[in-house]
Each structure stands twice: as structure tokens, then as C-alpha cells.
Write an enzyme that holds these catalytic residues in place. Structure first.
Site, PDB file in Angstrom:
ATOM      1  N   ASN A 109      -1.817   1.920   5.671  1.00  0.00           N
ATOM      2  CA  ASN A 109      -0.950   0.855   5.184  1.00  0.00           C
ATOM      3  C   ASN A 109      -0.574   0.019   6.390  1.00  0.00           C
ATOM      4  O   ASN A 109      -0.033   0.553   7.358  1.00  0.00           O
ATOM      5  CB  ASN A 109       0.303   1.480   4.536  1.00  0.00           C
ATOM      6  N   GLY A 110      -0.883  -1.279   6.359  1.00  0.00           N
ATOM      7  CA  GLY A 110      -0.569  -2.143   7.497  1.00  0.00           C
ATOM      8  C   GLY A 110      -1.741  -3.058   7.791  1.00  0.00           C
ATOM      9  O   GLY A 110      -2.651  -3.201   6.976  1.00  0.00           O
ATOM     10  N   CYS A 130       0.832  -1.187   0.000  1.00  0.00           N
ATOM     11  CA  CYS A 130       0.000   0.000   0.000  1.00  0.00           C
ATOM     12  C   CYS A 130       0.879   1.253   0.000  1.00  0.00           C
ATOM     13  O   CYS A 130       1.879   1.325   0.698  1.00  0.00           O
ATOM     14  CB  CYS A 130      -0.950   0.104   1.196  1.00  0.00           C
ATOM     15  N   ARG A 181       3.931  -0.175  -4.810  1.00  0.00           N
ATOM     16  CA  ARG A 181       3.690  -0.745  -3.476  1.00  0.00           C
ATOM     17  C   ARG A 181       2.370  -1.507  -3.400  1.00  0.00           C
ATOM     18  O   ARG A 181       2.048  -2.111  -2.386  1.00  0.00           O
ATOM     19  CB  ARG A 181       3.670   0.371  -2.436  1.00  0.00           C
TER      20      ARG A 181
END
Ligand code: M6R
Length: 611
Positions: free
Chosen positions: A99-100, A2, A27
Site C-alpha cells: 500500500n503506497g 489499498c 480502502r
């Protein structure tokens, strides 16, 4: 995984964010979305790539000078419009990009559901948006406090940018586990997963640390941690070349990056090898060299291509420095309760410096007292910041998801480390040391020679573009190259490919060989040469197709193999740097001929920040 980007300043945010997303698309490219404060916070998002988002927003005039965007690599929920970021909280107070992974999202979701929250998407991110909103409304606090309160309840990793409908001229950024960079321009600020969308506007960056929260308005920046303590703003001047983020004359980044290898290898040893080519000085590990030289064991941890570079390192360290080496997949190492002592040295290898498993592995080893070194490409990324010392590979930004120039730069870094360690431990004569250094210095020009042969290598790719399987064989230093060749082919062309130590073939894989099986054999003139020739005969006896990477002028294999690709001669310890190049080129052209998206292969992302 991401990409996130945010902008606040005086320019129109939309084009800056779209361009930023294009730069970050490597990404993740399952969906894309933006949120812009254009009188109100407007959200546009869709499944697919940034160009699909551009099509979606084409007819809509989007003003506003504050906004953020996201390009997704799906974890929770299919790649569709609804699961695309940004996510808006149920009462519309917050919009977030993430993101994660929020590991306890299910538990949080159930708690929020009890309070009447409903959810449109399957994502963990929407849960977080609602959690922030719930604190905001219940506790009647400001947006920053609501974010901090919510994050104290979260288990997992996040790089996050938050916008609040009641405080629209503000971006709130925070990170834990996943990267977040703040770019400081003239009266404008940027937030992003890495520096690529920012370097065009400013070279002043702040790499946020875990649990730091930055509040950005046009008036300035406030950096605190989750406990609300003011944190020091460490501004780094990033020395990045904007040319690296354009394809230039090449059709794909991957091809450009293959061609950049003479330069990226040179840049990796430049300034570290003395002008008389007799000494190596690795400034980044100079202070720890005495401890490294005393190490009982070196453990290399990495993933994917970086793991293959680590395997080359194993051969180098054991042969030259005579230190025992283990090479571990970071994901296995971190969870299997390994025995680590203060006499061990851990070397983490990572292009991005953000790979979640590699990062977790070094954190674990650090707690057990080992010396932790890093070999990373992205300056300021998490792994170099958490290691005791290390070496940057100066490969330049690598955009193609399939790693090429980062691999050779990692091998160069390991080669320099092994040679200088051998010298430090008195395991090598001055003459041999100088000869090896000279050999390394010659590598860039030898790669140029290989690249001149690109047309012929492309013709070989044409022969095998319809293959459904492929085998790669190598021995010694070239066994890791066989693994890397197979990985390159499978990840971009979706042809099933496996690499083996050549001698292992007869323990199983030989059963697969028939007239449809291409077998790529790394067969340069080294101490295994005769044995590899035998392996080629064994393949030919079963009608397999042999494509051999051979030393210049090798007539013997030319008579046996279906095709040969010659590479210049060099010390066998340096051969991985040359032999890998034709395999990269073959994979590239096979993928192109099969119509695959070479730079953005399906299901993959460049930087794997989730475990
Ligand atoms: O950034 P890292 O070097 O830590 O990444 C490790 C792997 O994810 C990476 O090498 C991956 O295998 C590449 N797609 C290979 O081309």
C-alpha cells in the site's frame, strides 16, 4: 488506499484473510488477491472485489496457516488481473503486497531491466518485489536483510508484507508513510493496514513506526528498523466495538453511520462536559491550552469532508475565541511554502489519521516550530502519533467511504475547543458558555428527531434522483454545510453538485438556474435568514427548484420553496450538526435509487494514503 492483511498461526489462513479483506475493502476495491503458503506460495488474484476473488478460489481447496491478502486502489496501472496484488518476483523467490507509492520505481525498473529483469505488470510494486529478490540473490542474504537493503533504495511510501519462498513460515512487514498494524493473538499474529480485520481476534496491537520492520513467525516477533537496530515493541490495547464493522439492520454502512450520529456525537462529548453542563475539559489538549490560548493564529489543515469541518471551526474560533483562523487544503498548504511561526497553532483534522497530504502538512509545520494539534477518529493512527496533542473524536469505526458521523464528531470536537478557548480567553460570559454547552448536549436528541423524518426526506430524494446537476447554498455556519452537502451528493450518486456561499450565487452560478436545477438552500433562522429568503426568491424567479432546510414552523419559506425539511431550533453555532443530516439522507437515497454502490463509490477509497 489499498488494504493489506496477513496472518500466521495455527488456523487455516484463507478464511481469516478473506474476511479481513472484506473488512478492508473500504480502502480500495479495484482488485483483490491472496498469497497462501500451502506447501508452496500460491497466489490468486483478480480484478474486482473480494467477492470476485472468492468466486475465483471457490473450487480450490486452499489450506495453509500463513498468508496475506490485498485489496487495491489503483495508482500505477489499470485495475486488471495482472496489476492486482500480490506480486511475485521474476525468479519466484518473493511475493509481496503493498500500500503506497514507490516514487522512484521507474529508475529502479530501468536498473533491474539492465540486470535482465522483465516485468509482467505496470505496477511499482512488482519493481519492489524484483528489487528485493535481486538483493537476495546477489548478496546471498536472508529475506529480512534483502527487504531492508531494497527499502534503503526506495523513495516513496509503503505499507508492505513480504513472503519468501525459501522462508515460507514467516511474514515480513514494514512501513513508511502508509500504515501497518501488528495484532498479537494467542500463538497467532496478524498484520493489517488498520485494526478492522484484527479486532475480532485480539485487542493487542502494535502500530509500526516509519522505517520499522517486523519479522513474524509462529515463535514470535522481531522488531527492528532499517538500520537493523532493535526497536521497542509498544503494545496498545485497542478499545474497538466489533458491532461497528457490521451493517446490522441497515442496508448500507452509510445509512447505519448516519443513524449512529446521536450516539457518536454523545460519545464525542461524553466525559468532556461536566455533569452540571457548565464546564468543558479536553484532557488531550489540557497541557497545551495556555499556548493555544496565546496563539496569534490557528491554521486548520485537512482534506475533503474534514476540510469542511475545519471551515465550521473557522467560524467557531473566530466568533467565540476571537483568534484569527485560516483553513487550508493540506495538499496546497504543504507545497506553497506558507509562512508559519512558533506563535501559530496548526490543527490537523482527519477521520483516518492517515491522509498523506495532511500528515505531510503537519510534519512541515512542526519543523517550523508551530504547535501541532490533531482531531482524529482512528486511535493510534499516524496523525495523532505525530501531533503534540489532540482530541480523539469517538465516532467509532467509519466504514462508508462517504464520511457522515466522522464529520459531525469533528464539528463537535471543534465546537468544544472553541467554547473552552473562549472561556480561557475570557471572551464569553458564564451564562452564554453554559447555554452553549447545554445546546450541545441537546444535539443528539435533536438529530433523533430529524431521523424520525427519514421517510419524508426519502420522498424528496425521489423527486431529484434524475437530476444531472445540483447547487447547494448556505451562509455563515451553514456555508461549509452547503459544501459538504454537495460533496456527499457528487461522491456517491455521481451527480455534479456545487456548494456556494448563498450571496455568491449572483456572481455567476445563477446563470445555471432553470427549471431542471435543484437548489438546496440552508435557510434556518439565524442572522442571515432574511438574506437567504431573498436568495430563494431569486432562484424561484428563474424557475429553479428549491429544497430548503428550515427551522421548525417556518411558514414563510414553506410558501416559496418546492419542498422544505424542518430541523429543530438551536443556537446558530450548533446548526451545522443538525442541518447536515437531511443532506446526508438525501444523498444516500438518491444514490441508492440510481443504483450506485453507496458504501464503495467508484474511483474512491476511504483512506487516502497517497498524495
Ligand atoms: O481520513 P480523512 O478525514 O483525512 O479523509 C479526508 C478525505 O479523504 C475524506 O473526508 C473524503 O473527502 C470523504 N470521502 C468524504 O466523504
Amino acid at each position: 488506499m489499498c488494504g493489506i492483511v496477513g496472518y500466521i498461526g495455527s488456523r487455516t489462513a484463507y478464511p481469516i484473510i478473506i474476511k479481513g479483506l472484506q473488512r478492508l475493502e473500504y480502502r480500495g476495491y479495484d482488485s483483490a488477491g491472496i498469497a497462501i503458503n500451502d506447501n508452496e506460495i500460491k497466489v490468486y488474484k483478480c480484478k474486482g472485489k473480494v467477492r470476485d476473488l472468492e468466486l475465483l478460489t471457490k473450487q480450490k481447496p486452499i489450506g495453509g496457516t500463513v498468508g496475506m491478502g490485498h485489496t487495491r486502489w489503483a495508482t500505477h496501472g489499470a485495475p486488471n488481473d495482472c496489476n492486482a496484488h500480490p506480486h511475485r518476483s521474476m525468479h519466484g523467490k518473493f511475493v509481496i503486497i503493498h500500500n503506497g507509492i514507490i516514487e522512484n520505481y521507474d529508475h529502479l525498473k530501468k536498473q533491474l531491466a539492465k540486470k535482465g529483469y522483465t516485468f509482467e505488470s505496470e505496477t511499482d510494486t512488482e519493481v519492489l518485489a524484483n528489487l528485493i529478490e535481486n538483493f537476495y540473490l546477489d548478496k546471498k542474504v536472508d529475506a529480512e536483510t534483502a527487504v531492508k537493503l531494497a527499502l534503503t533504495k526506495v523513495i516513496g511510501a509503503y505499507g508492505l508484507v513480504v513472503m519468501c519462498a525459501d522462508e515460507p513460515d514467516k511474514l515480513i512487514g514494514c512501513r513508511k508513510g502508509s500504515p501497518l498494524v501488528l495484532g498479537i493473538g494467542e500463538g497467532e499474529y496478524f498484520l493489517a493496514s488498520d485494526s478492522t480485520p484484527i479486532i475480532e481476534y485480539t485487542d493487542k496491537m502494535v502500530y509500526l513506526n516509519d522505517e520499522e520492520v517486523v519479522v513474524v513467525t509462529r515463535e514470535g516477533i522481531k522488531l527492528t528498523n532499517l538500520k537493523d537496530e532493535i526497536q521497542k515493541l509498544v503494545v496498545t490495547q485497542v478499545d474497538a466495538n466489533i458491532d461497528n464493522i457490521d451493517k446490522g439492520q441497515f442496508e448500507h454502512f452509510m445509512l447505519k453511520e448516519i443513524h449512529e450520529q446521536p450516539t457518536s456525537i454523545y460519545d464525542t462529548f461524553r466525559g468532556r462536559i461536566s455533569l452540571d453542563k457548565r464546564h468543558i475539559h479536553l484532557g488531550g489538549i489540557a497541557d497545551v491550552m495556555p499556548r493555544l490560548a496565546q496563539a496569534k493564529r490557528i491554521i486548520i489543515v485537512a482534506c475533503g469532508t474534514s476540510y469542511h469541518a475545519g471551515l465550521v471551526g473557522e467560524y467557531l474560533f473566530e466568533e467565540f475565541a476571537r483568534i484569527s483562523v485560516e483553513v487550508e487544503y493540506a495538499s496546497e498548504f504543504r507545497y506553497r511554502n506558507p509562512i508559519i511561526t512558533p506563535d501559530d497553532v496548526i490543527i490537523a483534522i482527519s477521520q483516518s489519521g492517515e491522509t498523506a497530504d495532511t500528515l505531510a502538512a503537519i510534519r512541515m509545520a512542526k519543523q517550523q516550530g508551530a504547535l501541532i494539534l490533531g482531531i482524529c477518529n482512528v486511535a493510534g493512527s499516524s496523525i495523532p502519533r505525530e501531533t503534540h496533542a489532540g482530541i480523539y473524536t469517538h465516532a467509532g469505526i467509519e466504514i462508508g467511504v462517504a464520511s457522515t458521523k466522522a464529520f459531525t464528531a469533528q464539528v463537535v470536537a471543534l465546537t468544544m475547543m472553541a467554547f473552552s478557548l473562549a472561556k480561557k480567553r475570557n471572551m464569553i460570559s458564564d451564562e452564554r458558555y453554559a447555554a452553549l454547552i447545554n445546546g450541545l448536549v441537546d444535539v443528539p436528541s435533536k438529530i433523533e428527531e430529524i431521523l424520525l423524518n427519514e421517510k419524508a426526506i426519502k420522498a424528496i430524494a425521489t423527486e431529484y434522483k434524475n437530476a444531472t446537476n445540483a447547487i447547494y447554498l448556505g451562509r455563515g455556519y451553514l456555508y461549509p454545510v452547503a459544501l459538504e452537502g454537495a460533496l456527499k451528493l457528487k461522491e456517491i450518486s455521481y451527480i455534479h453538485a456545487e456548494g456556494y456561499p448563498a450571496a455568491e450565487m449572483k456572481h455567476g452560478p445563477i446563470a445555471l438556474i432553470d427549471q431542471n436545477m435543484p437548489v438546496f438552500v440552508l435557510a434556518t433562522k439565524d442572522k442571515y435568514y432574511e438574506k437567504v429568503v431573498n436568495n430563494i426568491q431569486e432562484v424561484k424567479a428563474r424557475n429553479g427548484k428549491v429544497i430548503a432546510i428550515v427551522s421548525e414552523g417556518d411558514d414563510t419559506i414553506a410558501h416559496m420553496a418546492d419542498q422544505v425539511i424542518e430541523v429543530p431550533d438551536c443556537d446558530e453555532a450548533l446548526m451545522p450538526l443538525l442541518a447536515v443530516v437531511p443532506l446526508q439522507i438525501i444523498s444516500y437515497y438518491i444514490a441508492v435509487m440510481r443504483g450506485c454502490n453507496v458504501d464503495q463509490p467508484r474511483n474512491l477509497a476511504k483512506s487516502v494514503t497517497v498524495e
